[in-house]
Structure formats: C-alpha cells, structure tokens
Design an enzyme around this catalytic site. Structure first.
Site, PDB file in Angstrom:
ATOM      1  CD  GLU A  49      -3.332  -1.120   2.319  1.00 14.87           C
ATOM      2  OE1 GLU A  49      -2.609  -0.296   3.292  1.00 14.87           O
ATOM      3  OE2 GLU A  49      -3.739  -1.688   2.018  1.00 14.87           O
ATOM      4  CG  ASP A  60      -4.038   8.114   7.854  1.00 11.36           C
ATOM      5  OD1 ASP A  60      -4.269   6.247   8.248  1.00 11.36           O
ATOM      6  OD2 ASP A  60      -4.277   8.426   6.844  1.00 11.36           O
ATOM      7  CE1 TYR A 174      -8.113  -1.262   6.116  1.00 13.18           C
ATOM      8  CE2 TYR A 174      -6.351  -1.536   5.061  1.00 13.18           C
ATOM      9  CZ  TYR A 174      -6.064  -1.529   6.051  1.00 13.18           C
ATOM     10  OH  TYR A 174      -5.199  -1.221   7.356  1.00 13.18           O
TER      11      TYR A 174
END
Length: 269
Positions: A49, A60, A174
């Site tokens: 990734e 994040d 994912y």
C-alpha cells in the site's frame, strides 16, 4: 486476472496468508520510498500500500499523520507518488495499491488519475473517504482502466451496507479491525474476527485486516481467520524512529520481527 487476484489465488493454492505493508510515499523522500518498497517486496510482502500524502488525514493516527505532514512538507504530490509506483513496477512484479483520500484524486481528476495509475503499474486504489454512489462510479472508471477499487468495511458497517459493498467490491476487502484511527490502542481481535465472518457470508473475495496490527502475535492472530494482515503504523514508526537514518534497515528489522519464517516467505513470493 488482475495482479491482486493472481496473488491471492497463489496464496490460497500454497496454503499461505498475505502480508500487506503500508508506507507513506515521500516519507522521508520519494527515493527512500522506492528503496523501502523494493525491500518490502524482497522480504515477502504480497501487496504494497503506497500512501498518498494529504494535509488532513482524518482517519489516520498521529504516526501516519506525521508521516503525511513530512511528505507534504517535502513537496510530495500525487504525480510524484505515481512516478514512484512506475519505478517500483520497473523492478518488481509486486501488486501495488494506491492508498489515498479523495481530495488529491479529485484535484488530479478521477479519469486522469485512473489512466495515470494504470500507466504507472498500479493495481488497485483505496479511497478512504469515498462511499455509496460515488464509490460505485469510481469503481467503474477504475475498472475500465484495469484497476481494482479496494473497499473498506468496519465493525460499524450495517449488514445492508456490507452487502452493497461486497456486491461491487474488487481485488480484496480491507476490514478495519475496530472503530477509530490507525495505530490506536485497544483490543480489536474479537471485533475484527466477527467482521470477517460477517463478510464471508456475502463474498468470496479475499479479506485483509488492518488497523492496530503491531507485532508477530497480531499477524498470526489475523492469519487464523483472514487472508492477509495489513501493517501500517508500526512500519511508519520504524521509519520515523530510525536512529541511524537508515530507514530501509529499520523497516527490515521490524518486518523480520513480525513475519514468521520470513526467509521461507521470501522464497515463495
């Protein structure tokens, strides 16, 4: 068959599970990112990734936020990330997923980004903040360029929404191990396994689990019920904390500590 699908088919045929590392492109430099990606491929990564740095990475945690800030400050743009991917592709056949927020892609132009990603040898694109009809439209555009739109699912995803995602998903799913941001603390194992079991009832696509995977025990835990483990913050932290300034050596050390029998994994990749 796409490079991503081919990789997961090979893993299944060999009775193995996948390792998917994340790095932020341009942290600490694009040249360093190229070296890091090639080293990760050498160590046995199955998919890489490649994060597109963004000024407001809301999903994040602090570690990846700082990496994005460093890359942005160094002037890294989407075009630089695409050039990095092209150089990786020249030297490796590893599957590459572009990991991005929507804004950089919109600024570049979705059609343009899809074509440029195709020409750079990118196999999949994951957009953290694209959902619903928008995601379906992007999936069609990427599909015309031979690129998989990688979809995110989370413990909070309803069954109705999960079924919708599974019907239009490509490459792999994912699975976010828990709610919250990347690199956070807390027990995620039960919620992640439950999510994977829910998704298994709706799709035959491979499922990778990420967020919170920091060591060998975590990787082995994920491998018991999912097809791959995604490791991001632990690798990015190793880059940030490299005392000698040798980011490649720091990443090699953390990956070797995580992957059981890494030499055997290398030989089969």
């Amino acid at each position: 068959m796409s490079r991503i699908a081919s990789k997961f088919e090979k893993l299944r045929a060999e009775g193995r599970k996948g390792f998917i590392p994340f790095i932020t492109a341009g942290d600490p430099s694009i040249d360093a990112s190229l070296k890091l990606a090639l080293k990760l491929a050498e160590l046995g990564a199955d998919v890489i990734e490649l994060g597109v740095p963004f000024s407001d990475p809301m999903a994040d945690g602090p570690t990846i936020q700082r990496s994005s800030e460093r890359a942005v400050a160094a002037g890294t743009r989407l075009v630089d990330v695409l050039e990095c991917a092209a150089k990786i592709r020249e030297r490796s056949d590893i599957a590459i997923v572009l990991f991005s927020y929507l804004n950089p892609l919109l600024s570049f132009g979705i059609e343009n980004a899809a074509a440029a990603a195709r020409d750079s040898g990118i196999d999949g694109i994951l957009i953290t903040d694209a959902i619903g009809r928008e995601a379906r439209e992007f999936s069609e555009i990427f599909g015309r360029n031979g690129i998989d739109l990688i979809s995110l699912i989370a413990p909070t995803t309803t069954d109705e929404r999960l079924l919708e995602i599974c019907r239009s998903a490509n490459g792999f799913l994912y699975a976010v191990s828990r709610t919250g941001i990347t690199g956070g603390e807390g027990d995620w194992r039960t919620s992640a396994e439950t999510l994977v079991k829910r998704a298994r009832r709706m799709t035959d696509l491979p499922i990778a689990v990420g967020f919170g995977i920091k060591d060998r025990d975590d990787v082995l835990s994920v491998w018991k019920y999912a097809d791959a483990a995604v490791v991001g913050s632990a690798i990015v932290a190793a880059i940030e904390n490299s005392a000698s300034g040798d980011e490649t050596a720091a990443v090699e050390s953390i990956v070797r500590s995580m992957l059981p029998e890494v030499a055997n994994h290398d030989s089969k990749s």
